[in-house]
Every structure is written in C-alpha cells, then in structure tokens.
Scaffold this motif. Structure first.
Motif, PDB file in Angstrom:
ATOM      1  N   TRP A  68       0.823  -1.195   0.000  1.00  0.00           N
ATOM      2  CA  TRP A  68       0.000   0.000   0.000  1.00  0.00           C
ATOM      3  C   TRP A  68       0.864   1.255   0.000  1.00  0.00           C
ATOM      4  O   TRP A  68       1.882   1.305   0.689  1.00  0.00           O
ATOM      5  N   HIS A  69       0.465   2.225  -0.788  1.00  0.00           N
ATOM      6  CA  HIS A  69       1.176   3.496  -0.889  1.00  0.00           C
ATOM      7  C   HIS A  69       0.186   4.637  -0.699  1.00  0.00           C
ATOM      8  O   HIS A  69      -0.942   4.589  -1.186  1.00  0.00           O
ATOM      9  N   ASN A  79       1.900   2.870   6.200  1.00  0.00           N
ATOM     10  CA  ASN A  79       2.149   2.070   7.394  1.00  0.00           C
ATOM     11  C   ASN A  79       1.277   0.812   7.338  1.00  0.00           C
ATOM     12  O   ASN A  79       0.048   0.911   7.333  1.00  0.00           O
ATOM     13  N   PRO A  80       1.872  -0.392   7.325  1.00  0.00           N
ATOM     14  CA  PRO A  80       1.075  -1.622   7.194  1.00  0.00           C
ATOM     15  C   PRO A  80       0.064  -1.813   8.315  1.00  0.00           C
ATOM     16  O   PRO A  80      -1.051  -2.284   8.074  1.00  0.00           O
ATOM     17  N   ARG A  84      -3.955  -2.141   7.797  1.00  0.00           N
ATOM     18  CA  ARG A  84      -4.702  -3.320   8.247  1.00  0.00           C
ATOM     19  C   ARG A  84      -5.918  -2.900   9.061  1.00  0.00           C
ATOM     20  O   ARG A  84      -7.008  -3.459   8.902  1.00  0.00           O
ATOM     21  N   ALA A  85      -5.726  -1.914   9.928  1.00  0.00           N
ATOM     22  CA  ALA A  85      -6.854  -1.422  10.723  1.00  0.00           C
ATOM     23  C   ALA A  85      -7.903  -0.761   9.838  1.00  0.00           C
ATOM     24  O   ALA A  85      -9.108  -0.917  10.051  1.00  0.00           O
ATOM     25  N   LEU A  86      -7.457  -0.031   8.825  1.00  0.00           N
ATOM     26  CA  LEU A  86      -8.382   0.644   7.913  1.00  0.00           C
ATOM     27  C   LEU A  86      -9.210  -0.372   7.132  1.00  0.00           C
ATOM     28  O   LEU A  86     -10.424  -0.211   6.968  1.00  0.00           O
ATOM     29  N   TRP A 106       0.139   8.148   8.507  1.00  0.00           N
ATOM     30  CA  TRP A 106      -0.098   6.975   7.677  1.00  0.00           C
ATOM     31  C   TRP A 106       1.171   6.507   6.961  1.00  0.00           C
ATOM     32  O   TRP A 106       1.133   5.502   6.254  1.00  0.00           O
ATOM     33  N   VAL A 107       2.268   7.230   7.126  1.00  0.00           N
ATOM     34  CA  VAL A 107       3.515   6.882   6.442  1.00  0.00           C
ATOM     35  C   VAL A 107       4.191   5.724   7.172  1.00  0.00           C
ATOM     36  O   VAL A 107       4.202   5.655   8.400  1.00  0.00           O
TER      37      VAL A 107
END
Length: 236
Positions: A68-69, A79-80, A84-86, A106-107
């Motif tokens: 994800w970018h 940020n993985p 994942r939470a999103l 989010w980075v």
C-alpha cells in the motif's frame, strides 16, 4: 422424620447448587453494538481507498504489487498496521471510527521498502557504490575492511525502522550532513541527519517528516562497524 437441622442443610445445599449452575452454565453473549458496514467485503481485492476529510485534503491510497502506498496529499509507503486497521473497519461492529489523523501518521515507519535494493549509499564520510558484475567500490577506501562489513551496513539500512515519525518543523534546524541512497530502478532518497544523540533523527525533506530511531542505530547506519570508518556526525 426430618429434623429441623437436616432440612436447613438441604436448603443450603440447594442454594449452593443453584449458584454453581448460575456461575458455570454458559450463557449466550450479547450481540456487539453497532452495525457492520460491509461484513462480506473482500479486502484482498481492494486496490484503491479514498478518505475524505472535512478540513484537510483527502487521503488517497493505492495498492501496488501487494504493498500500500499513500499517493495524496503526499507520496510515501503506507504504514502496514494502519492499513490493516483501515481495511478491517467495514467489518467491525463498532460505533467508533478512525480519528481524522494527519497524512504523516499513515507513512510507513520503515525507511526503505523490504523489496528495495541499494545500489549506492552516500554517507557524510563514505560513498559505497555497486560495481558490475558484483562487489562494491568504497570512497575513500578504508585501510582495513571486509565485504561482510559492507553487507552488514547495507542490510542495516534495509531493516531500519523508526520508533516514531513526526512532521518536520517548518523552520529546519541545522543538520549534521546528508545521506543519499540510490535504489535499483533509479529511485533516489535524500535524508538529512538532524541528531545522533540521544536518538538518531533523520529528516526526509521531500515528505516533510522526521524519523526517530534508537540512538544505537547511528553506529549501525552511519559507518562500517569495527573498521574505524565513522561519519563526522557520529564522531562529532
């Protein structure tokens, strides 16, 4: 014929038995509050996410080759854990929601992608460049060093992960040197050394963020360990 004491004991026994049944008998759990927005969503098929924010530019995410970018309002690896939470939000039965966080939150905390391949690393006191077909060229060349030390330094950069990431101040502080990293495929990354103690602080001016790493990371990232080659930032 039952005596009064015997009857009392029987009553107490029935009370205790009733309490045991109440405590140990499994009872159905109440349904969680809230409503799942999309309980059957296939998160593996999601490729694009856009989050509209009332007072800030929208956050836009794209999945590329499984990673994800963040593509807007800044361009960076996402940020993985946050992603994942999103992705789990549509299936969560909850009345809560993610806060309207800043884009830098989010980075990714890792400085480089796990798939990145370094072909050149320019430190304040050492320039390491890949040569063909294999091996490395070092300038200035240390009097004594091994290929294992070069590999260890590059692997340290591949694994480097910040403890914390924050927005860089608008008025940049004085820096202790630049770091330039060239990756296979032509992508380049420039970092500025803000501090080495008590933590290693590296600024990414293109993203406007600062990475805070453990203080011990300075010795692993800014020179060949055990070779006597250290950057001016570490020795100073």
């Amino acid at each position: 014929m039952f005596t009064r004491r015997l009857l009392l004991n029987l009553v107490l026994l029935l009370v205790v038995a009733g309490l045991a049944v109440f405590v140990f008998y499994p009872r159905p759990k109440p349904a969680p509050p809230g409503i799942a927005v999309a309980p059957h969503i296939d998160t593996a098929a999601v490729r694009h996410i856009r989050i509209e924010r009332r007072s800030r530019p929208a956050l836009v995410f794209e999945r590329n080759n499984g990673d994800w970018h963040l593509t807007a309002p800044i361009s960076a690896r996402a940020n993985p854990l946050m992603m994942r939470a999103l992705l789990e939000l549509p299936r969560e039965r909850s009345l809560s929601s993610l806060p309207e966080s800043a884009a830098v939150n989010w980075v990714s905390l890792s400085l480089l992608s796990p798939k990145a391949h370094i072909v050149r690393l320019q430190l304040p006191a050492l320039d390491i460049r890949a040569k063909q077909p294999t091996g490395w060229t070092l300038q200035p060349a240390p009097a004594h060093y091994s290929a294992d030390q070069v590999v260890a330094l590059l692997e340290a950069w591949q694994r480097a992960t910040a403890l914390q990431l924050s927005a860089a101040p608008e008025a940049p502080a004085s820096t202790q040197g630049d770091i330039r990293i060239e990756l296979a495929g032509g992508r380049r990354l420039r970092l500025q050394i803000v501090a080495t103690k008590p933590q290693l602080v590296l600024r990414n001016p293109a993203l406007g963020v600062e990475y805070r790493l453990p203080g011990g990371a300075a010795g692993r990232l800014l020179g060949l360990s055990g070779s006597g080659v250290k950057s001016s930032a570490v020795s100073g």
